[in-house]
Design a protein around this motif. Structure first.
Motif, PDB file in Angstrom:
ATOM      1  N   GLU A  50      15.769  11.430  -0.050  1.00 55.82           N
ATOM      2  CA  GLU A  50      15.400  11.448  -1.464  1.00 55.82           C
ATOM      3  C   GLU A  50      14.975  10.047  -1.935  1.00 55.82           C
ATOM      4  O   GLU A  50      14.034   9.905  -2.720  1.00 55.82           O
ATOM      5  N   THR A  51      15.659   9.026  -1.430  1.00 54.92           N
ATOM      6  CA  THR A  51      15.245   7.651  -1.753  1.00 54.92           C
ATOM      7  C   THR A  51      13.867   7.362  -1.185  1.00 54.92           C
ATOM      8  O   THR A  51      13.024   6.740  -1.834  1.00 54.92           O
ATOM      9  N   ILE A  52      13.629   7.833   0.040  1.00 52.19           N
ATOM     10  CA  ILE A  52      12.309   7.655   0.657  1.00 52.19           C
ATOM     11  C   ILE A  52      11.250   8.357  -0.169  1.00 52.19           C
ATOM     12  O   ILE A  52      10.148   7.819  -0.386  1.00 52.19           O
ATOM     13  N   ARG A  53      11.535   9.538  -0.681  1.00 50.95           N
ATOM     14  CA  ARG A  53      10.580  10.266  -1.521  1.00 50.95           C
ATOM     15  C   ARG A  53      10.233   9.459  -2.769  1.00 50.95           C
ATOM     16  O   ARG A  53       9.056   9.369  -3.161  1.00 50.95           O
ATOM     17  N   ARG A  54      11.237   8.838  -3.384  1.00 51.66           N
ATOM     18  CA  ARG A  54      10.973   8.032  -4.575  1.00 51.66           C
ATOM     19  C   ARG A  54      10.133   6.802  -4.237  1.00 51.66           C
ATOM     20  O   ARG A  54       9.272   6.389  -5.021  1.00 51.66           O
ATOM     21  N   TRP A  55      10.382   6.214  -3.075  1.00 53.69           N
ATOM     22  CA  TRP A  55       9.547   5.074  -2.654  1.00 53.69           C
ATOM     23  C   TRP A  55       8.086   5.492  -2.497  1.00 53.69           C
ATOM     24  O   TRP A  55       7.180   4.780  -2.905  1.00 53.69           O
ATOM     25  N   ILE A  56       7.888   6.652  -1.901  1.00 50.72           N
ATOM     26  CA  ILE A  56       6.519   7.142  -1.680  1.00 50.72           C
ATOM     27  C   ILE A  56       5.813   7.345  -3.014  1.00 50.72           C
ATOM     28  O   ILE A  56       4.647   6.945  -3.189  1.00 50.72           O
ATOM     29  N   LEU A  57       6.493   7.954  -3.966  1.00 52.98           N
ATOM     30  CA  LEU A  57       5.893   8.211  -5.274  1.00 52.98           C
ATOM     31  C   LEU A  57       5.611   6.916  -6.028  1.00 52.98           C
ATOM     32  O   LEU A  57       4.589   6.793  -6.719  1.00 52.98           O
ATOM     33  N   LYS A  58       6.494   5.939  -5.899  1.00 55.86           N
ATOM     34  CA  LYS A  58       6.342   4.694  -6.661  1.00 55.86           C
ATOM     35  C   LYS A  58       5.311   3.758  -6.055  1.00 55.86           C
ATOM     36  O   LYS A  58       4.490   3.177  -6.776  1.00 55.86           O
ATOM     37  N   PHE A  59       5.339   3.580  -4.735  1.00 58.36           N
ATOM     38  CA  PHE A  59       4.518   2.550  -4.110  1.00 58.36           C
ATOM     39  C   PHE A  59       3.238   3.083  -3.456  1.00 58.36           C
ATOM     40  O   PHE A  59       2.323   2.308  -3.185  1.00 58.36           O
ATOM     41  N   GLY A  60       3.177   4.384  -3.188  1.00 62.74           N
ATOM     42  CA  GLY A  60       2.027   4.923  -2.462  1.00 62.74           C
ATOM     43  C   GLY A  60       0.702   4.653  -3.138  1.00 62.74           C
ATOM     44  O   GLY A  60      -0.246   4.152  -2.521  1.00 62.74           O
ATOM     45  N   SER A  61       0.591   4.983  -4.435  1.00 63.76           N
ATOM     46  CA  SER A  61      -0.689   4.824  -5.129  1.00 63.76           C
ATOM     47  C   SER A  61      -1.099   3.366  -5.249  1.00 63.76           C
ATOM     48  O   SER A  61      -2.287   3.033  -5.145  1.00 63.76           O
ATOM     49  N   ALA A  62      -0.131   2.458  -5.464  1.00 62.96           N
ATOM     50  CA  ALA A  62      -0.454   1.034  -5.575  1.00 62.96           C
ATOM     51  C   ALA A  62      -0.964   0.483  -4.248  1.00 62.96           C
ATOM     52  O   ALA A  62      -1.917  -0.302  -4.202  1.00 62.96           O
ATOM     53  N   ILE A  63      -0.334   0.898  -3.162  1.00 59.27           N
ATOM     54  CA  ILE A  63      -0.779   0.456  -1.843  1.00 59.27           C
ATOM     55  C   ILE A  63      -2.163   1.009  -1.537  1.00 59.27           C
ATOM     56  O   ILE A  63      -3.038   0.301  -1.027  1.00 59.27           O
ATOM     57  N   ALA A  64      -2.395   2.292  -1.866  1.00 63.34           N
ATOM     58  CA  ALA A  64      -3.709   2.890  -1.625  1.00 63.34           C
ATOM     59  C   ALA A  64      -4.799   2.168  -2.404  1.00 63.34           C
ATOM     60  O   ALA A  64      -5.905   1.942  -1.895  1.00 63.34           O
ATOM     61  N   ALA A  65      -4.509   1.774  -3.649  1.00 59.85           N
ATOM     62  CA  ALA A  65      -5.496   1.047  -4.453  1.00 59.85           C
ATOM     63  C   ALA A  65      -5.820  -0.306  -3.819  1.00 59.85           C
ATOM     64  O   ALA A  65      -6.978  -0.739  -3.803  1.00 59.85           O
ATOM     65  N   SER A  66      -4.810  -0.972  -3.281  1.00 60.05           N
ATOM     66  CA  SER A  66      -5.046  -2.251  -2.615  1.00 60.05           C
ATOM     67  C   SER A  66      -5.874  -2.067  -1.352  1.00 60.05           C
ATOM     68  O   SER A  66      -6.749  -2.885  -1.038  1.00 60.05           O
ATOM     69  N   VAL A  67      -5.608  -0.983  -0.618  1.00 61.64           N
ATOM     70  CA  VAL A  67      -6.384  -0.696   0.593  1.00 61.64           C
ATOM     71  C   VAL A  67      -7.848  -0.465   0.230  1.00 61.64           C
ATOM     72  O   VAL A  67      -8.763  -1.010   0.866  1.00 61.64           O
TER      73      VAL A  67
END
Length: 230
Positions: free
Chosen positions: A47-64
């Motif tokens: 569940e913590t991993i799921r929250r990390w994915i939701l929080k950081f995924g879009s920001a990392i994708a934008a940087s990529v």
């Protein structure tokens, strides 16, 4: 692009970065990532991993995305249906002739209006008109291109659109591993991040020699560490 902040998190940035990388780079579930980290002595819940994915995924994708070079001038468009909650949803995708995913869009229809929405979004995002737009023989594409005044760029026939059709395979693998997508919105959010990260690590290994593969893989890994750095 500003650095990503990991403040106020109990786990160090390196653990969060590894969890995000594992989830989007390989067809793993949250529980799979939990077990991989547990094998390394890191006790973190799925569940913590799921929250990390939701929080950081879009920001990392934008940087990529901000670091990617301009795609080629040949765009391939295709659509597949995905069954969500018993209803058929169409996933429209555009890629260039090197397999770079340019855009994904979940829609309920497979008509001219849906094709127009994909193309307008794609043209606005890329900021230039391509040399060719390759599709299958679905009439919606031809009608949409005529309305945009781009019919002269349209190419169809034979196996010319295999590039777009093959590009759906990573999505199908993730769909099976995730036990189907839960809603069109969640599918759109997931794929917008997944495809950006897929682009970053996609080095077309079947077209290059082993030494070149090692160099490109090392370069992609080094750039990744710069992108996700705290």
């Amino acid at each position: 692009m500003s650095k990503i902040s990991y403040v106020r998190h109990r786990f160090p940035p390196e653990v969060i970065q590894r969890a995000v990388w594992l989830y989007f780079r390989f067809p793993l579930s949250f529980r799979d990532v939990e077990e991989v980290l547990a094998e390394r002595g890191i006790d973190v819940s799925y569940e913590t991993i799921r929250r990390w994915i939701l929080k950081f995924g879009s920001a990392i994708a934008a940087s990529v995305r901000s670091r990617r070079v301009q795609p080629s001038g040949t765009w391939h468009l295709d659509e597949v249906f995905v069954r969500i909650g018993g209803k058929r949803t169409y996933l429209w995708r555009a890629v260039d002739d090197e397999g770079e995913v340019l855009e994904v869009l979940a829609q309920s229809r497979r008509n001219k209006r849906a094709a127009l929405k994909l193309m307008r979004k794609l043209l606005k995002k890329q900021g230039y008109i391509p040399d060719e737009i390759v599709t299958d023989k679905l009439a919606s594409y031809a009608a949409a291109l005529r309305e945009l005044g781009l019919a002269h760029l349209h190419v169809t026939g034979g196996r010319l659109n295999n590039r777009a059709e093959v590009s759906h395979q990573p999505t199908r693998r993730r769909e099976r591993r995730m036990g189907r997508f839960k809603s069109p919105g969640s599918m759109q959010r997931f794929l917008s991040v997944h495809d950006a990260i897929y682009n970053h690590f996609n080095v077309q290994r079947h077209l290059i020699s082993r030494p070149v593969l090692r160099q490109m893989r090392a370069r992609a890994a080094a750039e990744w560490h710069q992108i996700v750095a705290a």
